[in-house]
Design a protein around this motif. Structure first.
Motif, PDB file in Angstrom:
ATOM      1  N   SER A 195       1.138  44.731 -15.449  1.00  0.00           N
ATOM      2  CA  SER A 195       2.347  45.436 -15.912  1.00  0.00           C
ATOM      3  C   SER A 195       3.088  46.122 -14.777  1.00  0.00           C
ATOM      4  CB  SER A 195       1.987  46.446 -16.997  1.00  0.00           C
ATOM      5  OG  SER A 195       1.084  47.418 -16.480  1.00  0.00           O
ATOM      6  N   MET A 229       6.458  39.693 -11.424  1.00  0.00           N
ATOM      7  CA  MET A 229       6.053  38.512 -12.181  1.00  0.00           C
ATOM      8  C   MET A 229       7.123  37.447 -12.017  1.00  0.00           C
ATOM      9  SD  MET A 229       3.137  39.127 -13.668  1.00  0.00           S
ATOM     10  CE  MET A 229       3.051  37.853 -14.930  1.00  0.00           C
ATOM     11  N   TRP A 283       8.216  32.898 -12.524  1.00  0.00           N
ATOM     12  CA  TRP A 283       7.995  31.540 -13.015  1.00  0.00           C
ATOM     13  C   TRP A 283       8.213  30.565 -11.859  1.00  0.00           C
ATOM     14  CZ3 TRP A 283       6.523  30.493 -18.021  1.00  0.00           C
ATOM     15  CH2 TRP A 283       6.677  31.513 -18.966  1.00  0.00           C
ATOM     16  N   THR A 333      15.840  41.257 -10.678  1.00  0.00           N
ATOM     17  CA  THR A 333      15.561  39.835 -10.817  1.00  0.00           C
ATOM     18  C   THR A 333      16.146  39.022  -9.670  1.00  0.00           C
ATOM     19  OG1 THR A 333      17.553  39.511 -12.166  1.00  0.00           O
ATOM     20  CG2 THR A 333      15.505  39.974 -13.341  1.00  0.00           C
ATOM     21  N   ILE A 362      15.258  35.631 -16.820  1.00  0.00           N
ATOM     22  CA  ILE A 362      13.878  36.123 -16.887  1.00  0.00           C
ATOM     23  C   ILE A 362      13.898  37.537 -17.440  1.00  0.00           C
ATOM     24  CG2 ILE A 362      13.908  36.969 -14.495  1.00  0.00           C
ATOM     25  CD1 ILE A 362      10.937  36.152 -14.303  1.00  0.00           C
ATOM     26  N   SER A 363      12.923  37.856 -18.276  1.00  0.00           N
ATOM     27  CA  SER A 363      12.865  39.197 -18.868  1.00  0.00           C
ATOM     28  C   SER A 363      11.423  39.499 -19.284  1.00  0.00           C
ATOM     29  CB  SER A 363      13.798  39.308 -20.069  1.00  0.00           C
ATOM     30  OG  SER A 363      13.409  38.423 -21.099  1.00  0.00           O
ATOM     31  N   GLN A 364      11.198  40.755 -19.624  1.00  0.00           N
ATOM     32  CA  GLN A 364       9.883  41.181 -20.128  1.00  0.00           C
ATOM     33  C   GLN A 364      10.087  42.051 -21.355  1.00  0.00           C
ATOM     34  OE1 GLN A 364       8.620  42.992 -16.266  1.00  0.00           O
ATOM     35  NE2 GLN A 364       6.698  41.897 -16.617  1.00  0.00           N
ATOM     36  N   LYS A 383       5.709  45.233 -21.152  1.00  0.00           N
ATOM     37  CA  LYS A 383       5.418  44.360 -20.009  1.00  0.00           C
ATOM     38  C   LYS A 383       4.149  43.550 -20.223  1.00  0.00           C
ATOM     39  CE  LYS A 383       7.978  47.165 -16.715  1.00  0.00           C
ATOM     40  NZ  LYS A 383       7.988  47.895 -15.434  1.00  0.00           N
ATOM     41  N   LEU A 390       6.141  38.008 -20.695  1.00  0.00           N
ATOM     42  CA  LEU A 390       7.207  37.594 -19.781  1.00  0.00           C
ATOM     43  C   LEU A 390       7.939  36.430 -20.429  1.00  0.00           C
ATOM     44  CD1 LEU A 390       8.303  37.867 -16.762  1.00  0.00           C
ATOM     45  CD2 LEU A 390       6.761  35.955 -16.269  1.00  0.00           C
ATOM     46  N   TYR A 391       9.256  36.422 -20.323  1.00  0.00           N
ATOM     47  CA  TYR A 391      10.048  35.358 -20.924  1.00  0.00           C
ATOM     48  C   TYR A 391      10.880  34.636 -19.868  1.00  0.00           C
ATOM     49  CZ  TYR A 391       9.090  38.007 -25.215  1.00  0.00           C
ATOM     50  OH  TYR A 391       8.476  38.676 -26.238  1.00  0.00           O
ATOM     51  N   CYS A 395       3.801  30.667 -15.274  1.00  0.00           N
ATOM     52  CA  CYS A 395       4.097  32.056 -14.950  1.00  0.00           C
ATOM     53  C   CYS A 395       3.028  32.533 -13.980  1.00  0.00           C
ATOM     54  CB  CYS A 395       4.164  32.935 -16.185  1.00  0.00           C
ATOM     55  SG  CYS A 395       2.603  33.241 -17.014  1.00  0.00           S
ATOM     56  N   SER A 406       1.700  36.071 -11.356  1.00  0.00           N
ATOM     57  CA  SER A 406       1.856  37.424 -10.839  1.00  0.00           C
ATOM     58  C   SER A 406       2.204  37.331  -9.360  1.00  0.00           C
ATOM     59  CB  SER A 406       0.562  38.220 -11.025  1.00  0.00           C
ATOM     60  OG  SER A 406      -0.482  37.658 -10.258  1.00  0.00           O
TER      61      SER A 406
END
Length: 131
Positions: free
Chosen positions: A30, A34, A36, A57, A69-71, A75, A78-79, A95, A97
């Motif tokens: 968290s 993060m 992709w 971002t 990208i979002s959370q 947290k 993750l999207y 995804c 870290s």
């Protein structure tokens, strides 16, 4: 032990949309950056998007304006919202870290040959876009 679980991939036609999700099952990342990355058969990994702990971002040029990208607020999830998908977006999406690094550096280290070595990543979810 894999702590990141991706879902949401699928097959769509060009111009379609998908939303990928990545659950951090143990809420272990968290406070981390993060991101992709994706990998198509026969090609190197490519960093697609990254988000830092403050919500900043970064995106690779090829997806700017199409991917977001979002959370969630906790947290934990993750999207990656992917709109106006193109056949060249076809790949396995992972995804990952990225510790305390900046989002720009995260995209850099997520891009390249071999395995991603700067954090943990999930099992991936396949995205296929047909023309």
């Amino acid at each position: 032990q894999v702590n990141l679980v991706e879902s949401g991939g699928g097959s769509v036609q060009s111009g379609g949309s998908l939303r990928l999700s990545c659950v951090d099952a143990e809420n272990a990342y968290s406070t981390d950056c993060m991101g992709w990355f994706r990998q198509a058969p026969g090609k190197e990994r490519e960093g697609v998007a990254a988000i830092d702990s403050d919500g900043g971002t970064s995106y690779v040029d090829s997806v700017k304006g199409r991917f977001t990208i979002s959370q969630d607020s906790a947290k934990v999830t993750l999207y990656l919202q992917m709109n106006d998908l193109k056949p060249e977006d076809t790949a396995m999406y992972y995804c990952a870290s990225c510790g305390g690094m900046s989002t720009v550096r995260a995209l850099g280290v997520m891009t390249g040959p071999g395995h991603y070595e700067y954090g943990v990543w999930g099992q991936g979810t396949q995205v296929t876009v047909s023309s």
